[in-house]
Design a protein around this motif. Structure first.
Motif, PDB file in Angstrom:
ATOM      1  N   LEU A  58       0.964  -1.283  -0.057  1.00 41.99           N
ATOM      2  CA  LEU A  58       0.091   0.020  -0.162  1.00 41.99           C
ATOM      3  C   LEU A  58       0.742   1.254   0.159  1.00 41.99           C
ATOM      4  O   LEU A  58       0.525   2.449  -0.455  1.00 41.99           O
ATOM      5  CB  LEU A  58      -0.873  -0.094   1.333  1.00 41.99           C
ATOM      6  CG  LEU A  58      -1.946   1.121   1.431  1.00 41.99           C
ATOM      7  CD1 LEU A  58      -2.726   1.275   0.251  1.00 41.99           C
ATOM      8  CD2 LEU A  58      -2.526   1.147   2.692  1.00 41.99           C
ATOM      9  N   LEU A  64       0.790   4.160  -2.806  1.00 45.72           N
ATOM     10  CA  LEU A  64       0.324   5.504  -2.667  1.00 45.72           C
ATOM     11  C   LEU A  64       1.660   6.435  -3.095  1.00 45.72           C
ATOM     12  O   LEU A  64       1.643   7.594  -3.376  1.00 45.72           O
ATOM     13  CB  LEU A  64       0.144   5.732  -1.022  1.00 45.72           C
ATOM     14  CG  LEU A  64      -1.053   5.017  -0.613  1.00 45.72           C
ATOM     15  CD1 LEU A  64      -1.392   5.098   0.698  1.00 45.72           C
ATOM     16  CD2 LEU A  64      -2.272   5.837  -1.576  1.00 45.72           C
ATOM     17  N   PHE A  77       1.755   7.217  -6.494  1.00 43.00           N
ATOM     18  CA  PHE A  77       0.490   8.100  -7.176  1.00 43.00           C
ATOM     19  C   PHE A  77       1.098   9.674  -6.579  1.00 43.00           C
ATOM     20  O   PHE A  77       0.549  10.602  -7.333  1.00 43.00           O
ATOM     21  CB  PHE A  77      -0.476   7.852  -6.483  1.00 43.00           C
ATOM     22  CG  PHE A  77      -1.346   6.701  -7.393  1.00 43.00           C
ATOM     23  CD1 PHE A  77      -1.699   6.812  -8.676  1.00 43.00           C
ATOM     24  CD2 PHE A  77      -1.716   5.549  -6.485  1.00 43.00           C
ATOM     25  CE1 PHE A  77      -2.103   5.723  -9.251  1.00 43.00           C
ATOM     26  CE2 PHE A  77      -2.324   4.535  -7.178  1.00 43.00           C
ATOM     27  CZ  PHE A  77      -2.420   4.551  -8.532  1.00 43.00           C
ATOM     28  N   SER A  78       1.939   9.795  -5.639  1.00 43.29           N
ATOM     29  CA  SER A  78       2.161  11.329  -4.989  1.00 43.29           C
ATOM     30  C   SER A  78       3.122  11.869  -6.059  1.00 43.29           C
ATOM     31  O   SER A  78       3.183  13.101  -5.959  1.00 43.29           O
ATOM     32  CB  SER A  78       2.687  10.967  -3.763  1.00 43.29           C
ATOM     33  OG  SER A  78       3.927  10.253  -3.852  1.00 43.29           O
TER      34      SER A  78
END
Length: 71
Positions: A6, A10, A13-14
């Motif tokens: 996870l 994440l 995507f940042s």
């Protein structure tokens, strides 16, 4: 294992969130710090309303669920 996966997703995507549209970038570069602060305030203002709507929806759902479970 799940937390690491996870975190990696994440994090990937940042990286895209640092981009700006060409028009916004041009306005900020020409306008200076005051214009940049105004654009950032506008972004925060627009970002707050979806979260507020979701919070109100969850509150209303919780309240109706609590009323139905007390009967």
């Amino acid at each position: 294992m799940y937390k690491k996966t996870l975190f990696i997703i994440l994090l990937s995507f940042s990286i895209d969130s640092f981009g700006q549209c060409a028009m916004c970038r041009a306005v900020v570069e020409q306008g200076g710090e005051e214009v940049a602060e105004g654009i950032n305030s506008g972004i925060v203002y627009l970002m707050a309303f979806p979260y507020l709507l979701i919070a109100v929806a969850f509150f209303l759902f919780y309240r109706s669920w609590k009323k139905s479970s007390m009967r």
